[in-house]
Design a protein around this motif. Structure first.
Motif, PDB file in Angstrom:
ATOM      1  N   LEU A 162      19.100  62.399  -0.054  1.00 41.74           N
ATOM      2  CA  LEU A 162      19.782  63.009   1.097  1.00 41.74           C
ATOM      3  C   LEU A 162      18.777  63.323   2.194  1.00 41.74           C
ATOM      4  N   ALA A 163      17.635  63.848   1.826  1.00 42.72           N
ATOM      5  CA  ALA A 163      16.594  64.135   2.820  1.00 42.72           C
ATOM      6  C   ALA A 163      16.169  62.866   3.542  1.00 42.72           C
ATOM      7  N   ALA A 164      16.039  61.759   2.805  1.00 48.90           N
ATOM      8  CA  ALA A 164      15.649  60.486   3.420  1.00 48.90           C
ATOM      9  C   ALA A 164      16.680  60.034   4.444  1.00 48.90           C
ATOM     10  N   ASP A 214      21.298  69.368  13.472  1.00 49.99           N
ATOM     11  CA  ASP A 214      22.552  70.101  13.660  1.00 49.99           C
ATOM     12  C   ASP A 214      23.671  69.455  12.836  1.00 49.99           C
ATOM     13  N   VAL A 215      23.324  69.088  11.604  1.00 48.30           N
ATOM     14  CA  VAL A 215      24.207  68.306  10.748  1.00 48.30           C
ATOM     15  C   VAL A 215      25.216  69.196  10.026  1.00 48.30           C
ATOM     16  N   VAL A 216      26.422  68.658   9.856  1.00 44.80           N
ATOM     17  CA  VAL A 216      27.418  69.248   8.971  1.00 44.80           C
ATOM     18  C   VAL A 216      27.484  68.361   7.730  1.00 44.80           C
ATOM     19  N   LEU A 217      27.191  68.936   6.579  1.00 43.40           N
ATOM     20  CA  LEU A 217      27.292  68.194   5.327  1.00 43.40           C
ATOM     21  C   LEU A 217      28.658  68.429   4.708  1.00 43.40           C
ATOM     22  N   VAL A 218      29.309  67.351   4.290  1.00 37.80           N
ATOM     23  CA  VAL A 218      30.596  67.439   3.599  1.00 37.80           C
ATOM     24  C   VAL A 218      30.408  66.773   2.244  1.00 37.80           C
ATOM     25  N   ARG A 251      17.537  70.789   9.041  1.00 36.54           N
ATOM     26  CA  ARG A 251      18.346  69.840   9.820  1.00 36.54           C
ATOM     27  C   ARG A 251      19.851  70.105   9.702  1.00 36.54           C
ATOM     28  N   VAL A 252      20.228  71.026   8.841  1.00 33.20           N
ATOM     29  CA  VAL A 252      21.640  71.256   8.540  1.00 33.20           C
ATOM     30  C   VAL A 252      22.099  72.577   9.122  1.00 33.20           C
ATOM     31  N   SER A 253      23.235  72.543   9.810  1.00 36.91           N
ATOM     32  CA  SER A 253      23.759  73.767  10.403  1.00 36.91           C
ATOM     33  C   SER A 253      24.977  74.317   9.669  1.00 36.91           C
ATOM     34  N   LYS A 254      25.691  73.458   8.919  1.00 38.04           N
ATOM     35  CA  LYS A 254      26.882  73.895   8.196  1.00 38.04           C
ATOM     36  C   LYS A 254      27.059  73.038   6.948  1.00 38.04           C
ATOM     37  N   VAL A 255      27.752  73.599   5.966  1.00 35.87           N
ATOM     38  CA  VAL A 255      28.053  72.887   4.721  1.00 35.87           C
ATOM     39  C   VAL A 255      29.513  73.087   4.373  1.00 35.87           C
ATOM     40  N   LEU A 256      30.193  71.992   4.067  1.00 36.56           N
ATOM     41  CA  LEU A 256      31.561  72.044   3.565  1.00 36.56           C
ATOM     42  C   LEU A 256      31.579  71.432   2.179  1.00 36.56           C
ATOM     43  N   LEU A 257      31.950  72.231   1.185  1.00 33.21           N
ATOM     44  CA  LEU A 257      32.059  71.753  -0.186  1.00 33.21           C
ATOM     45  C   LEU A 257      33.529  71.555  -0.516  1.00 33.21           C
TER      46      LEU A 257
END
Length: 306
Positions: A113-115, A124-128, A148-154
């Protein structure tokens, strides 16, 4: 599914050349800019396939166990038209990514994921993340800090500690998971998929949709299925969840037959410092297939919110 839980023109070159030669210089189209390669190279050399649609705030989708990035087709197609840049990649061993012999532990998957984020220079990434992919996100924050991540949606996350322990009495005995890997995955995975397809979706889900989902999962090599299941069921992510300090939205159905709401979605929401839980009444584990409109609206609102 525990964490059950893939689509001549003949050109007469002399004629084309004659037509182009007769046009004014400004009328001749310029060569198209080179496209970005559809592969990310992981730290160990594994190539990870991705698709990148739309413009705007980047939303990176991580599929659940056994599923390729194509499982997000109904989200990426719509949300890329709504002002979001939708990026979905195939976990190693899934879809069109390489299937190496090793590297299916959460550390390696988090590094993958880091790569993706680093090589595409995403910020400013949103991870889903669906199902077991929630563990990849948590481990990413532990290993890489999540700058690099601003929000997370699980989405329907797997229990962060599936195995029974003294301080985790609701977990299942580890030997049950090993028996599943040995006697089901390594013996007759297609049959298990057939028997567990209906609980993964709703009674209204069409037979054609179910066939498509099974087809996606049948493309995943058994080695990847076994090792990813082992990684997910032996992990205890409870101490790491507080590392995810960015806003987190947890969405899960109260009819999830793959991972109970009480020990998965509610547990994540309680352990993360900045989390909100939304429960879909009557919804199963495969929410991206069964609740497309509602889920897309929630992802859009979350991604575009402050």
């Amino acid at each position: 599914m525990t964490a059950l839980p893939r689509r001549h023109a003949i050109t007469v070159m002399t004629g084309i050349g004659a037509i182009v030669a007769g046009l004014p210089a400004q009328a001749v189209a310029k060569p198209a800019a080179p496209k970005r390669p559809a592969m990310i190279t992981a730290r160990d050399g594994t190539r990870l396939y991705f698709r990148d649609w739309g413009e705007g705030r980047p939303v990176v989708f991580l599929a659940g166990w056994g599923l390729p990035s194509e499982c997000w087709a109904y989200q990426a197609a719509e949300l890329s038209e709504q002002g979001l840049r939708c990026i979905a990649y195939d976990r190693r061993g899934h879809g069109r990514s390489d299937a190496p012999w090793k590297g299916y532990d959460y550390d390696s998957l988090a590094d993958d994921l880091a790569a993706v984020l680093e090589q595409l220079d995403l910020r400013d990434v949103v991870l889903v993340a669906h199902s077991m992919a929630g563990g990849e996100v948590v481990r990413y924050f532990s290993r890489h800090g999540g700058a690099r991540v601003s929000k997370v949606l699980l989405l329907a996350p797997l229990d962060p500690c599936p195995a029974h322990k003294a301080d985790n009495p609701t977990g299942l005995p580890p030997e049950m998971f090993e028996a599943f890997r040995t006697h089901v995955l390594m013996r007759d995975y297609p049959r298990w998929l057939e028997e567990n397809a209906r609980p993964f979706v709703t009674p209204q889900t069409s037979a054609e949709m179910m066939d498509w989902i099974r087809g996606l999962m049948l493309e995943t090599p058994i080695k990847a299925l076994v090792e990813c299941n082992r990684a997910a069921t032996t992990a205890d992510l409870r101490p790491e969840i507080p590392n995810v300090k960015v806003p987190m939205l947890v969405i899960q159905g109260d009819k999830d037959a793959s991972t109970p709401l009480e020990t998965s979605g509610k547990r994540y929401a309680a352990l993360a410092p900045n989390a909100q839980l939304i429960v879909y009444e009557g919804a199963p584990h495969g929410l991206m297939f069964t609740h497309i409109e509602r889920l897309n609206a929630d992802i859009l609102a979350f991604a575009k919110g402050a």
